[in-house]
Design a protein around this motif. Structure first.
Motif, mmCIF file in Angstrom:
data_model
loop_
_atom_site.group_PDB
_atom_site.id
_atom_site.type_symbol
_atom_site.label_atom_id
_atom_site.label_comp_id
_atom_site.label_asym_id
_atom_site.label_seq_id
_atom_site.Cartn_x
_atom_site.Cartn_y
_atom_site.Cartn_z
ATOM 1 N N ARG A 276 0.688 -1.046 -0.433
ATOM 2 C CA ARG A 276 0.413 0.282 0.242
ATOM 3 C C ARG A 276 0.993 0.909 0.174
ATOM 4 O O ARG A 276 0.566 2.503 -0.712
ATOM 5 C CB ARG A 276 -1.085 -0.026 1.656
ATOM 6 C CG ARG A 276 -1.818 1.206 1.152
ATOM 7 C CD ARG A 276 -2.963 1.360 2.532
ATOM 8 N NE ARG A 276 -1.691 1.633 3.549
ATOM 9 C CZ ARG A 276 -1.054 2.792 4.107
ATOM 10 N NH1 ARG A 276 -1.598 3.887 3.003
ATOM 11 N NH2 ARG A 276 -0.950 2.751 4.708
ATOM 12 N N ILE A 277 1.662 0.693 0.642
ATOM 13 C CA ILE A 277 2.727 2.068 1.294
ATOM 14 C C ILE A 277 3.435 2.537 -0.244
ATOM 15 O O ILE A 277 3.450 3.849 -0.354
ATOM 16 C CB ILE A 277 3.869 2.413 1.866
ATOM 17 C CG1 ILE A 277 3.581 1.871 3.571
ATOM 18 C CG2 ILE A 277 5.134 3.336 1.954
ATOM 19 C CD1 ILE A 277 2.454 3.744 3.736
ATOM 20 N N LEU A 278 3.485 1.780 -0.984
ATOM 21 C CA LEU A 278 4.446 1.981 -2.008
ATOM 22 C C LEU A 278 3.659 2.054 -3.520
ATOM 23 O O LEU A 278 4.257 3.087 -4.561
ATOM 24 C CB LEU A 278 5.346 0.171 -2.706
ATOM 25 C CG LEU A 278 6.531 0.137 -1.428
ATOM 26 C CD1 LEU A 278 6.578 -1.283 -2.698
ATOM 27 C CD2 LEU A 278 7.443 0.488 -2.078
ATOM 28 N N LYS A 279 2.445 1.829 -3.364
ATOM 29 C CA LYS A 279 1.513 2.871 -4.158
ATOM 30 C C LYS A 279 1.550 3.443 -3.806
ATOM 31 O O LYS A 279 1.377 4.679 -5.015
ATOM 32 C CB LYS A 279 0.225 1.904 -4.168
ATOM 33 C CG LYS A 279 0.113 0.424 -5.126
ATOM 34 C CD LYS A 279 -1.077 -0.557 -5.066
ATOM 35 C CE LYS A 279 -1.714 -1.647 -5.639
ATOM 36 N NZ LYS A 279 -1.968 -2.719 -5.314
ATOM 37 N N ASP A 280 1.715 4.515 -3.173
ATOM 38 C CA ASP A 280 1.110 5.639 -2.526
ATOM 39 C C ASP A 280 2.690 6.309 -3.249
ATOM 40 O O ASP A 280 2.081 7.797 -3.251
ATOM 41 C CB ASP A 280 0.737 5.642 -1.224
ATOM 42 C CG ASP A 280 -0.698 5.312 -0.895
ATOM 43 O OD1 ASP A 280 -1.184 4.855 -1.389
ATOM 44 O OD2 ASP A 280 -0.676 5.060 0.814
#
Length: 394
Positions: A276-280
C-alpha cells in the motif's frame, strides 16, 4: 534469422522485501527488482561455431554448430514446447562430457544455455559468441541464475527473429513489448527448471518485468508502478540451506500453531501494508512514507528471528546500521545470506560510506544500489555502465 548482429541485454536480480517463509504457508510476499544486473553480449559470427564465456564462474566452451545439430533428434518431439525433460538433460550432459572437476554451478549454467539455444533456435542454429558478466554474486539468493536465463532467452529469441529487436527502429526503446516479454519469461522459466528443478517462477518474473511483484499461493501479480528505493545490500557470505530453514519453520508451526501462526499472519499484513505504501509513493515521494517503511522492516526482522531464521551475522548487520540510524532486515531464506538496509533520500553520504566500511570490516560484502529496478532491457553500447563496457572490451 538476423545476421551480422550484436546485442547487449541485461536483467536485474531480485530481493524479497517482505514475506520470506510466510509465503511457503500461503501468505503474501513482495519480490522486487534489484539493480545489480547480469549483462549479456551476443555477436553473430560466420565460421559455423558457437561459444559461451562465463567469466564470473570461470567457464568457457566452444562447439561447432554442426555438432549441436546432433542434439535435435532428442528434442524433435518437444521442439519449441518449452518443457525440459530428463531425456533432454541426459542428452545434453552426454554431449558436453563435463570433466570430473567441473563444478555443479558451471555444469548447470552450460546445460541451461544449450537447452535454450537448441529449443529456441531449432534447425536454424546461428553461429555466435555469447559473453555474460554479472554484478550479482552466485548462490546468495539474489536471482543470479534467473537473470542469466532471462538474458539468454531475450537475446536468443531476438537473434533468431522470433521477437523484434527494440532498437532496430527506435534507439530510445530499451525493452520489448509485453507480449514479447511474456515469451521471454516463459523461456527463462524453462532455463530456471534446468538449474533449480522446481522453481517458483518468481525470480525469472522479476528478471523479466522488474519493479515489484506480489506472490501468493503460486500466483504472481505484477504491481503497475513502484518507486525506486535506495538500499545497502549486504552479503554475509554465510552459507545456509533454504531447505533446512524452511523445514525448521514448518516444525515450529506444527509445534506451536497458536504462536507461530499469528506471526506468519503478521508478516502477511506487513507485506500488504508495504504494498500500500509503495503504491502511495508512486503518486509523489513523501518523506512521511519512509518512517513507516522503516518500522515495517524492524517489525519483520523481529518476526523472522522469532520463527528461527535469524543468524548472528544478520544481527550484526542490524546492530551496525541501527547505530547510524538505519534499518535493516534479512532478505531470502535467512540463516546467513543477505540483508537489505533502507536509505532515505536525505541520508548523509558520509554515513552511508561509514556504514559500508564497518560492514566490510566485519567480513561482509556490501553494495549501495536500488530496488524497484527495470526489468530485462536492451542497450546501446554507449549506454552500458563503464565497468561493463570494460569487461566486454568496448
Amino acid at each position: 534469422m538476423v545476421f551480422d548482429k550484436e546485442l547487449f541485454v541485461s536483467a536485474p536480480g531480485k530481493v524479497i522485501l517482505h514475506g520470506e517463509h510466510a509465503v511457503v504457508h500461503g501468505k503474501m510476499a513482495l519480490a522486487v527488482g534489484l539493480n545489480l544486473r547480469t549483462f549479456l553480449r551476443v555477436k553473430t559470427r560466420k565460421d559455423g561455431k558457437i561459444s559461451i564465456n562465463l567469466p564470473n564462474i570461470g567457464t568457457k566452451q566452444c562447439w561447432e554448430v554442426s555438432q549441436l545439430h546432433s542434439l535435435l533428434p532428442a528434442f524433435q518431439d518437444d521442439l519449441k514446447q518449452a518443457r525440459p525433460s530428463s531425456k533432454h538433460l541426459e542428452t545434453l550432459r552426454n554431449f558436453v562430457e563435463f570433466p570430473k572437476e567441473n563444478k555443479e554451478t558451471e555444469s548447470l549454467a552450460l546445460l541451461a544455455f544449450l537447452y535454450l539455444y537448441v529449443s529456441i533456435c531449432g534447425r536454424d542454429m546461428p553461429s555466435m559468441d555469447v559473453v555474460v558478466w554479472s554484478q550479482l554474486p552466485t548462490g546468495a539468493g539474489l536471482g543470479s541464475s534467473a537473470a542469466y536465463c532471462v538474458c539468454l532467452a531475450a537475446s536468443l529469441l531476438t537473434i533468431c527473429g522470433i521477437i523484434e529487436d527494440p532498437l532496430q527502429h527506435n534507439t530510445k526503446i530499451s525493452s520489448w513489448t509485453l507480449t514479447e516479454q511474456e515469451l521471454i519469461n516463459q523461456w527463462a522459466f524453462q532455463g530456471e527448471k534446468i538449474i533449480h528443478g522446481n522453481p517458483s517462477g518468481v525470480d525469472n518474473a522479476v528478471g523479466t518485468w522488474g519493479g515489484a511483484l506480489q506472490y501468493q499461493s503460486e500466483i504472481i501479480t505484477q504491481m503497475d508502478r513502484v518507486p525506486m528505493l535506495q538500499i545497502l545490500l549486504t552479503n554475509t557470505q554465510v552459507p545456509r540451506s533454504t531447505k533446512v530453514l524452511v523445514a525448521g519453520v514448518k516444525d515450529k508451526l506444527l509445534k506451536f500453531p497458536d504462536i507461530i501462526g499469528p506471526v506468519l499472519s503478521s508478516i502477511h499484513a506487513i507485506s500488504q501494508e508495504c504494498q500500500r505504501i509503495l503504491k502511495d509513493m508512486t503518486s509523489g515521494l513523501s518523506a512521511d512514507h519512509y518512517p513507516i517503511l522503516e518500522e515495517l522492516i524492524d517489525i519483520n526482522q523481529n518476526h523472522l528471528n522469532v520463527i528461527g531464521v535469524g543468524h548472528p551475522s544478520l544481527d550484526k548487520i542490524c546492530q551496525v546500521t541501527a547505530s547510524h540510524g538505519l534499518h535493516s532486515k534479512l532478505t531470502g531464506a535467512g540463516g546467513g545470506g543477505c540483508a537489505v538496509t533502507l536509505l532515505r533520500p536525505d541520508t548523509d553520504p558520509n554515513i552511508v560510506e561509514t556504514v559500508k566500511q564497518e560492514l566490510i570490516s566485519c567480513g561482509f560484502q556490501c553494495w549501495e544500489t536500488s530496488i524497484g529496478a527495470l526489468g530485462v532491457s536492451i542497450h546501446l553500447p554507449s549506454s552500458l555502465p563503464a565497468d561493463i563496457r570494460s569487461e566486454f572490451g568496448i
